[in-house]
Scaffold this active site. Structure first.
Site, short mmCIF file in Angstrom:
data_model
loop_
_atom_site.label_atom_id
_atom_site.label_comp_id
_atom_site.label_asym_id
_atom_site.label_seq_id
_atom_site.Cartn_x
_atom_site.Cartn_y
_atom_site.Cartn_z
N ASP A 161 0.85 -1.19 0.00
CA ASP A 161 0.00 0.00 0.00
C ASP A 161 0.88 1.24 0.00
OD1 ASP A 161 -2.26 1.54 0.00
OD2 ASP A 161 -2.81 1.15 2.06
N ASP A 165 3.21 6.74 4.83
CA ASP A 165 1.98 7.49 5.07
C ASP A 165 1.99 8.12 6.46
OD1 ASP A 165 1.11 6.70 2.60
OD2 ASP A 165 -0.31 5.20 3.34
N ARG A 216 0.58 10.34 -5.17
CA ARG A 216 0.71 10.71 -3.76
C ARG A 216 2.15 11.10 -3.41
NH1 ARG A 216 -3.08 6.25 -0.54
NH2 ARG A 216 -5.00 6.62 -1.74
#
Length: 504
Positions: A161, A165, A216
């Site tokens: 993933d 983050d 991102r």
């Protein structure tokens, strides 16, 4: 280091820049990790030892044990075990540095889960093939429950993933000098459209290498993000995205082959503000901006590198294995890695007399030196080139049916590294000389006197020597012919013969 690259010595930073350097909450000096009075040091060589050590350090607020600072050095490649399977929890701990030793410290098959922790440094680690995130960073949804976090000089690739983050109100965070590649979703900042508490987040992204990744870089919701002096290369979808009223300043970056460098909303989110200034765009699509941005200098001082220098600067120095952060005292830069020879494969035969030699480099390299010799000890070399900056070299004028040996070494600011192990190849065997002529005879038939005609003869060398035709003779009359001589290259050539018919 290339001549006059526009930047100075290796950019080792003893302390963070950006938001992680800001004094706040119970850390007036910013992020210090495992340094400080009473600091302890531990070395780990397997994932379970690392996982157990983090569990023993758990001390959620209000603190009970007041553990001293701790530096954890990771040695070699760590793989999943019994305690650590898909992630190593760094949960409810504080005042810890986790640092890779040397050039090869790696977490393979798992990542970090940093939750509710404070004053944490993670640097000089390669994190690969994690079945979840590379590094997950979360607070407890309340400002001040996960803060002062610095992620520096890591390499993160091929995780399921997110790569790194930062969500759930984590604040005073800096991501610097990291190398991300072979990855889709890189850096989410802010958990979701409904996580309005993330408005307190404050994250700096500087000198990171986003290398052939998708999206991102970061995608921001609600909080403040300062994105400066990063290198974006060959991005698939977009660079930076601001959503849900986020406050994003994008400055001094280098965008290369990015279809959408910046946007103001993604996947239906409420738009956010994004301001760009002093960026370089090379072969990029249009970008979006919106609103006004916060002023980072209100929180911390900073200066920008010239964005034109970033491709060389960041590709040379971002990522793990570039600096030995585990040494004591004054840190020293790492020498370059040993190149890996690639083509032609070792022991190849039938190689032409002009051939490209290809190799790969491992890390921290700015130039190369190649040696090619018929002598396996390289006492006498036919080629020695120390000016190469690319991972290839074409060698020509090789001898027929000869075995050659070749090796490569790399260079950087420290100096020359070790040579690779030599490889060999053997050139093609060809006859010493020979020629073919097609057709062997030209017949022009009946022609008018003083007229001329022409045809083409294919004359081709089938040997090693360049052929020179001294003269062309015409039989059967007093005729002139041009050319009267020619040089035929070894690769073959077509010779056009013109004949003028004159009376006898």
């Amino acid at each position: 280091m290339p001549a006059d690259p526009g930047f100075g010595a290796f950019p080792y930073e003893a302390a963070p820049k950006g938001f992680a350097a800001v004094g706040a909450f119970t850390y007036p000096n910013g992020t210090t990790g495992g340094t400080g009075p009473g600091s302890q040091t531990v070395y780990v060589t397997n994932s379970d030892d690392l996982g157990n050590l983090m569990k023993r350090r758990e001390d959620p607020d209000p603190r009970t044990f007041n553990f001293p600072p701790l530096i954890v050095y990771v040695v070699g490649t760590l793989t999943p075990g019994t305690v650590v399977t898909d992630k190593c929890d760094v949960k409810d701990v504080y005042d810890i540095s986790i640092i890779g030793v040397g050039v090869d410290a790696t977490l393979s098959g798992f990542g970090f889960n940093v939750v509710g922790s404070k004053n944490i440094i993670i640097r000089n680690l390669k994190i690969q093939n994690s079945p979840i995130d590379g590094i997950t960073v979360q607070a407890r949804n309340v400002d001040g429950t996960g803060n002062h976090l610095w992620f520096d000089h890591n390499t993160i690739t091929n995780c399921y993933d997110g790569a790194l983050d930062v969500t759930h109100t984590a604040s005073y965070v800096t991501l610097s000098w990291n190398h991300f590649y072979n990855h889709n979703k890189l850096c989410l900042m802010g958990h979701s459209d409904s996580q309005t508490s993330d408005v307190t987040m404050k994250v700096s992204y500087h000198h990171n290498y986003f290398d052939s990744t998708e999206q991102r870089h970061p995608r921001v919701r609600y909080g403040k993000a300062h994105v400066y002096n990063n290198y974006y290369r060959k991005i698939g979808l977009y660079g930076v995205s601001s959503n849900d009223g986020a406050d994003v300043l994008v400055e001094g970056n280098y965008f290369q082959n990015v279809p959408l460098p910046m946007d103001t909303s993604r996947d239906g989110s409420i738009p956010g503000d994004v301001v760009e200034r002093n960026n370089v765009f090379v072969n990029c699509g249009p970008y979006q901006t919106r609103g006004t941005a916060f002023d980072p200098s209100v929180y911390y001082g900073y200066s920008l590198d010239d964005p034109a220098t970033l491709p060389t600067l960041i590709s040379s120095y971002a990522g793990s294995g570039k600096w030995d952060f585990s040494s004591t005292g004054v840190e020293t830069p790492m020498p370059p890695g040993i190149p890996t020879l690639a083509s032609p494969t070792n022991g190849s035969t039938g190689i032409p007399l002009s051939q490209a030699l290809l190799w790969r480099t491992n890390y921290n390299t700015t130039g190369y030196r190649i040696q090619v010799s018929p002598d396996p000890t390289f006492v006498s070399s036919i080629i020695v080139d120390s000016t190469l900056t690319d991972t290839s070299c074409v060698v020509g004028a090789l001898a027929n049916s000869t075995t050659y040996y070749w090796r490569v070494r790399a260079n950087n600011a420290v100096g020359w590294g070790a040579f690779s192990l030599p490889w060999s190849f053997q050139t093609i065997s060809l006859p010493a000389a020979g020629v073919t002529v097609t057709p062997a005879t030209l017949s022009f038939g009946s022609r008018l006197v003083n007229s001329s005609t022409a045809d083409t003869v294919k004359v081709r060398s089938v040997g090693l020597l360049t052929l020179h035709i001294d003269s062309i003779r015409v039989y059967g009359g007093e005729f002139g012919a041009t050319p009267t001589s020619a040089t035929i290259l070894p690769v073959g050539d077509s010779l056009r013969v013109s004949v003028t018919f004159t009376p006898t």
